[in-house]
Scaffold this motif. Sequence first.
Motif, mmCIF file in Angstrom:
data_model
loop_
_atom_site.group_PDB
_atom_site.id
_atom_site.type_symbol
_atom_site.label_atom_id
_atom_site.label_comp_id
_atom_site.label_asym_id
_atom_site.label_seq_id
_atom_site.Cartn_x
_atom_site.Cartn_y
_atom_site.Cartn_z
ATOM 1 N N LYS A 118 3.086 10.189 -1.608
ATOM 2 C CA LYS A 118 2.332 9.016 -2.051
ATOM 3 C C LYS A 118 1.492 9.328 -3.280
ATOM 4 O O LYS A 118 1.390 8.538 -4.201
ATOM 5 C CB LYS A 118 1.387 8.544 -0.940
ATOM 6 C CG LYS A 118 2.050 7.781 0.128
ATOM 7 C CD LYS A 118 2.459 6.451 -0.410
ATOM 8 C CE LYS A 118 2.840 5.517 0.697
ATOM 9 N NZ LYS A 118 3.312 4.261 0.196
ATOM 10 N N ARG A 119 0.887 10.510 -3.285
ATOM 11 C CA ARG A 119 -0.012 10.882 -4.375
ATOM 12 C C ARG A 119 0.735 11.030 -5.687
ATOM 13 O O ARG A 119 0.279 10.590 -6.723
ATOM 14 C CB ARG A 119 -0.700 12.187 -4.014
ATOM 15 C CG ARG A 119 -1.694 12.632 -5.017
ATOM 16 C CD ARG A 119 -2.394 13.861 -4.527
ATOM 17 N NE ARG A 119 -3.298 14.329 -5.540
ATOM 18 C CZ ARG A 119 -3.735 15.553 -5.625
ATOM 19 N NH1 ARG A 119 -3.352 16.439 -4.746
ATOM 20 N NH2 ARG A 119 -4.548 15.905 -6.569
ATOM 21 N N TYR A 176 1.584 12.632 2.337
ATOM 22 C CA TYR A 176 0.475 12.405 1.408
ATOM 23 C C TYR A 176 0.864 12.806 -0.006
ATOM 24 O O TYR A 176 0.592 12.085 -0.964
ATOM 25 C CB TYR A 176 -0.762 13.198 1.859
ATOM 26 C CG TYR A 176 -1.859 13.206 0.829
ATOM 27 C CD1 TYR A 176 -2.633 12.082 0.593
ATOM 28 C CD2 TYR A 176 -2.107 14.341 0.067
ATOM 29 C CE1 TYR A 176 -3.627 12.087 -0.357
ATOM 30 C CE2 TYR A 176 -3.102 14.355 -0.888
ATOM 31 C CZ TYR A 176 -3.853 13.231 -1.092
ATOM 32 O OH TYR A 176 -4.831 13.233 -2.037
ATOM 33 N N SER A 215 -4.078 8.516 -10.672
ATOM 34 C CA SER A 215 -3.859 9.063 -9.335
ATOM 35 C C SER A 215 -5.054 8.756 -8.430
ATOM 36 O O SER A 215 -6.141 8.445 -8.889
ATOM 37 C CB SER A 215 -3.647 10.580 -9.405
ATOM 38 O OG SER A 215 -4.842 11.224 -9.751
ATOM 39 N N VAL A 216 -4.829 8.871 -7.134
ATOM 40 C CA VAL A 216 -5.865 8.601 -6.151
ATOM 41 C C VAL A 216 -7.031 9.565 -6.334
ATOM 42 O O VAL A 216 -8.197 9.201 -6.208
ATOM 43 C CB VAL A 216 -5.288 8.720 -4.723
ATOM 44 C CG1 VAL A 216 -6.375 8.598 -3.685
ATOM 45 C CG2 VAL A 216 -4.235 7.669 -4.503
ATOM 46 N N GLU A 231 -1.458 3.387 4.759
ATOM 47 C CA GLU A 231 -0.985 4.770 4.698
ATOM 48 C C GLU A 231 -2.100 5.746 5.063
ATOM 49 O O GLU A 231 -1.909 6.667 5.846
ATOM 50 C CB GLU A 231 -0.454 5.076 3.293
ATOM 51 C CG GLU A 231 0.108 6.446 3.136
ATOM 52 C CD GLU A 231 1.376 6.661 3.931
ATOM 53 O OE1 GLU A 231 1.656 7.810 4.292
ATOM 54 O OE2 GLU A 231 2.077 5.679 4.212
ATOM 55 N N GLN A 232 -3.287 5.539 4.512
ATOM 56 C CA GLN A 232 -4.426 6.419 4.800
ATOM 57 C C GLN A 232 -4.828 6.308 6.269
ATOM 58 O O GLN A 232 -5.180 7.295 6.892
ATOM 59 C CB GLN A 232 -5.599 6.071 3.885
ATOM 60 C CG GLN A 232 -6.739 7.050 3.950
ATOM 61 C CD GLN A 232 -6.400 8.411 3.387
ATOM 62 O OE1 GLN A 232 -5.537 8.562 2.537
ATOM 63 N NE2 GLN A 232 -7.061 9.425 3.880
ATOM 64 N N ARG A 290 -0.592 5.248 -8.295
ATOM 65 C CA ARG A 290 -1.171 4.004 -7.828
ATOM 66 C C ARG A 290 -0.488 2.789 -8.444
ATOM 67 O O ARG A 290 -0.824 1.660 -8.117
ATOM 68 C CB ARG A 290 -2.654 3.972 -8.190
ATOM 69 C CG ARG A 290 -3.442 5.078 -7.570
ATOM 70 C CD ARG A 290 -4.863 5.077 -8.072
ATOM 71 N NE ARG A 290 -5.526 3.797 -7.936
ATOM 72 C CZ ARG A 290 -6.123 3.365 -6.840
ATOM 73 N NH1 ARG A 290 -6.113 4.118 -5.782
ATOM 74 N NH2 ARG A 290 -6.711 2.200 -6.816
ATOM 75 N N GLU A 312 -1.974 1.231 0.501
ATOM 76 C CA GLU A 312 -2.559 2.575 0.531
ATOM 77 C C GLU A 312 -3.501 2.720 1.722
ATOM 78 O O GLU A 312 -3.581 3.784 2.325
ATOM 79 C CB GLU A 312 -3.314 2.864 -0.765
ATOM 80 C CG GLU A 312 -2.420 3.075 -1.951
ATOM 81 C CD GLU A 312 -3.203 3.205 -3.236
ATOM 82 O OE1 GLU A 312 -3.026 4.238 -3.910
ATOM 83 O OE2 GLU A 312 -3.986 2.294 -3.547
ATOM 84 N N MET A 341 -8.618 1.441 -3.182
ATOM 85 C CA MET A 341 -7.181 1.446 -2.887
ATOM 86 C C MET A 341 -6.746 0.033 -2.550
ATOM 87 O O MET A 341 -7.573 -0.839 -2.317
ATOM 88 C CB MET A 341 -6.869 2.403 -1.730
ATOM 89 C CG MET A 341 -7.585 2.108 -0.437
ATOM 90 S SD MET A 341 -7.244 3.285 0.888
ATOM 91 C CE MET A 341 -8.179 4.686 0.372
ATOM 92 N N TYR A 345 -9.137 13.545 -0.140
ATOM 93 C CA TYR A 345 -8.300 13.339 1.038
ATOM 94 C C TYR A 345 -8.884 14.025 2.265
ATOM 95 O O TYR A 345 -9.607 14.997 2.183
ATOM 96 C CB TYR A 345 -6.871 13.837 0.800
ATOM 97 C CG TYR A 345 -6.760 15.337 0.622
ATOM 98 C CD1 TYR A 345 -6.598 16.175 1.711
ATOM 99 C CD2 TYR A 345 -6.810 15.908 -0.642
ATOM 100 C CE1 TYR A 345 -6.498 17.547 1.554
ATOM 101 C CE2 TYR A 345 -6.711 17.271 -0.817
ATOM 102 C CZ TYR A 345 -6.547 18.084 0.285
ATOM 103 O OH TYR A 345 -6.452 19.434 0.121
#
Length: 187
Positions: A99-100, A96, A109-110, A147-148, A104, A144, A140, A67
């Motif tokens: 979302k994490r 964050y 997880s991311v 969001e990022q 997913r 996502e 992603m 991240y």
Amino acid sequence: MTLEVDIYGRNMDITEPIEEYVDKKVSKLDRYIRNIDQARVDLAYAKSARSAADRHVAQITITGKGYILRAEERADDIFAAFDAALSKMQRRIERYKGKRYRGRGDGISVSDFSAGPETIDEEDETPVIARRKKFFITPMDELEAIEQMSLLGHDEFFVFFNANSNAINILYKRRDGSYGLIEPEVN
């Protein structure tokens, strides 16, 4: 272990009180999110700002495994700009983390997909190419990526690897506030 904070100034001197204040406040961010690799604070004075209320700029960037979070604010006082940016950063961290921890959708997880944060290579090789950027891309989906894009504070476009189509895509924000997606194809 305390978080090491890099403080940079542009068009202004970083005095001891400013440095102590920023260091004290930013070092507490590791309470909100773990595994912060780097914290960078850029403080600037913009002489050419249209409004006097926008002359002091504070930008906070934290990077960790998988991240990069960035917050920027402007104010008429450097301390006010920094406090506003710190408050925005705390909100982005909470967003964050939400979302994490939701995951997913496939149970991974991311951070498990991540190869690390983006790296920047600023070599000027030719007069035509003024800057080169290299970065690691995390797979992603479109939601996502949106969001990022907002977490990084990118307002215009975002390049990502679409996990659904297994291709590089470009997400951009349209004038009406909606998003567009460019899906390049090779001839």
